[in-house]
Write a protein that holds these residues in place. Structure first.
Motif, PDB file in Angstrom:
ATOM      1  N   TYR A 266       0.849  -1.182   0.000  1.00  0.00           N
ATOM      2  CA  TYR A 266       0.000   0.000   0.000  1.00  0.00           C
ATOM      3  C   TYR A 266       0.889   1.237   0.000  1.00  0.00           C
ATOM      4  O   TYR A 266       1.896   1.281   0.715  1.00  0.00           O
ATOM      5  N   GLY A 267       0.521   2.212  -0.782  1.00  0.00           N
ATOM      6  CA  GLY A 267       1.285   3.448  -0.809  1.00  0.00           C
ATOM      7  C   GLY A 267       0.385   4.655  -0.978  1.00  0.00           C
ATOM      8  O   GLY A 267      -0.684   4.564  -1.582  1.00  0.00           O
ATOM      9  N   HIS A 268       0.811   5.765  -0.401  1.00  0.00           N
ATOM     10  CA  HIS A 268       0.147   7.024  -0.698  1.00  0.00           C
ATOM     11  C   HIS A 268       1.151   8.167  -0.581  1.00  0.00           C
ATOM     12  O   HIS A 268       2.156   8.067   0.119  1.00  0.00           O
ATOM     13  N   ALA A 269       0.889   9.224  -1.316  1.00  0.00           N
ATOM     14  CA  ALA A 269       1.757  10.396  -1.309  1.00  0.00           C
ATOM     15  C   ALA A 269       0.950  11.586  -1.801  1.00  0.00           C
ATOM     16  O   ALA A 269      -0.048  11.432  -2.513  1.00  0.00           O
ATOM     17  N   TRP A 270       1.406  12.773  -1.403  1.00  0.00           N
ATOM     18  CA  TRP A 270       0.681  14.004  -1.714  1.00  0.00           C
ATOM     19  C   TRP A 270       1.418  14.815  -2.771  1.00  0.00           C
ATOM     20  O   TRP A 270       2.645  14.760  -2.888  1.00  0.00           O
ATOM     21  N   THR A 271       0.634  15.579  -3.517  1.00  0.00           N
ATOM     22  CA  THR A 271       1.230  16.555  -4.412  1.00  0.00           C
ATOM     23  C   THR A 271       1.630  17.778  -3.593  1.00  0.00           C
ATOM     24  O   THR A 271       0.816  18.277  -2.815  1.00  0.00           O
ATOM     25  N   PRO A 272       2.865  18.262  -3.734  1.00  0.00           N
ATOM     26  CA  PRO A 272       3.233  19.476  -2.996  1.00  0.00           C
ATOM     27  C   PRO A 272       2.283  20.625  -3.310  1.00  0.00           C
ATOM     28  O   PRO A 272       1.759  20.733  -4.428  1.00  0.00           O
ATOM     29  N   VAL A 273       2.054  21.475  -2.334  1.00  0.00           N
ATOM     30  CA  VAL A 273       1.202  22.641  -2.558  1.00  0.00           C
ATOM     31  C   VAL A 273       1.794  23.513  -3.651  1.00  0.00           C
ATOM     32  O   VAL A 273       1.076  24.114  -4.450  1.00  0.00           O
ATOM     33  N   GLN A 274       3.135  23.560  -3.714  1.00  0.00           N
ATOM     34  CA  GLN A 274       3.814  24.161  -4.842  1.00  0.00           C
ATOM     35  C   GLN A 274       4.610  23.067  -5.531  1.00  0.00           C
ATOM     36  O   GLN A 274       5.486  22.447  -4.919  1.00  0.00           O
TER      37      GLN A 274
END
Length: 295
Positions: A266-274
């Motif tokens: 399982y993996g998750h990651a966020w897009t940087p705000v910038q």
């Protein structure tokens, strides 16, 4: 393009072969996809801990659209997109749900998404990225189409998947009969290289049991999940070799059943705000408080 730095000892997937297998499996896939549905359910459950109200959601590698059902119930106002590289799978996905909320279906490869930049708030992908040859490129495409503060959540399989079947075949010949899978740490490193923020990876073990090895092989064929690596043997396996594989697999029998192990990642990651600037230098991510993060 961000070139993959993952070890090159993993043979590439023959995409044409893989697509053909899934086209043939589309109408029968759901009849044996017990494990795949369980993994998808567990992935969707993880969204319980995420504060995110997406306007547009991409199901990357939607298959017959099972995951779209869960996403539709969870995000009733969101626009859903189901993407797969097999037309047959998309035809099955199109049949799901109420006709007013049928998802937009897109036939395309996960490594080259035909979507606009920053056009999606959430990407969910269950048991798909193992069919991608360039994981850095795949993740870079996900980063490109996600809006700032968007989320990528996915599952895939680790190297211990089908280890019993792989071991049995290794006693018979030196060919690759079981598709290889990347290590969890290699996948996490790819997320970092493509400039995703706060990547998290974890794993769990799941096991199916069978009376005979041939039952396992039949299920894999019905799923379309046959070996599609470019160095696979081209000739059909003869009866003598199949009998030898069955004999070698017997050392794993417990309580009258043969196990088939799956290492589920399982993996998750966020897009940087910038997002990173064009020359590849990462822009520092400011403090974002509780916006869009795990509850």
């Amino acid at each position: 393009m961000i070139m993959s730095e993952i070890a090159n000892d993993i043979p590439p997937i023959d995409k044409r072969r893989a697509r053909r297998s899934f086209e043939q499996a589309a109408s029968s896939y759901d009849s044996v996809a017990v494990l795949q549905r369980e993994i998808a359910d567990r992935l969707i459950e993880r969204l319980d801990y995420i504060r995110l109200e997406p306007a547009r959601v991409l199901d990357l590698g939607t298959g017959t659209g099972y995951t779209l059902d869960g996403l539709s119930k969870r995000y009733r106002k969101a626009r859903l997109i189901g993407l797969d590289f097999a037309h047959g799978m998309l035809r099955q996905a199109r049949k799901r749900g109420h006709w007013l909320r049928r998802p937009a279906c897109v036939c395309a490869d996960a490594e080259s998404l035909p979507l606009a930049d920053a056009s999606v708030d959430l990407i969910v992908s269950s048991a798909t990225i193992q069919w991608c040859n360039d994981l850095d490129r795949t993740f870079a495409e996900c980063l490109r189409v996600l809006r700032p503060g968007g989320l990528l959540m996915f599952t895939t399989f680790g190297p211990d998947t089908l280890k019993e079947l792989r071991q049995a075949w290794s006693q018979v010949d030196r060919h690759s009969h079981v598709s290889p899978f990347l290590d969890m740490h290699d996948i996490g490193d790819a997320l970092v290289r493509t400039r995703f923020a706060d990547p998290v990876m974890d794993a769990e073990r799941m096991t199916l049991t069978y009376e005979r090895v041939r039952d396992l092989m039949r299920d894999l064929k019905v799923l379309g999940a046959r070996n599609a690596t470019q160095d696979r043997p081209r000739a059909l396996s003869g009866r003598q070799r199949l009998t030898a594989v069955e004999s070698a697999y017997e050392i794993h029998r417990r309580d009258g059943r043969l196990p088939a192990s799956y290492e589920v990642l399982y993996g998750h990651a966020w897009t940087p705000v910038q997002k990173p600037v064009a020359d590849g230098i990462a822009v520092p991510i400011p403090a974002i408080g509780g916006r869009g993060r795990t509850a």
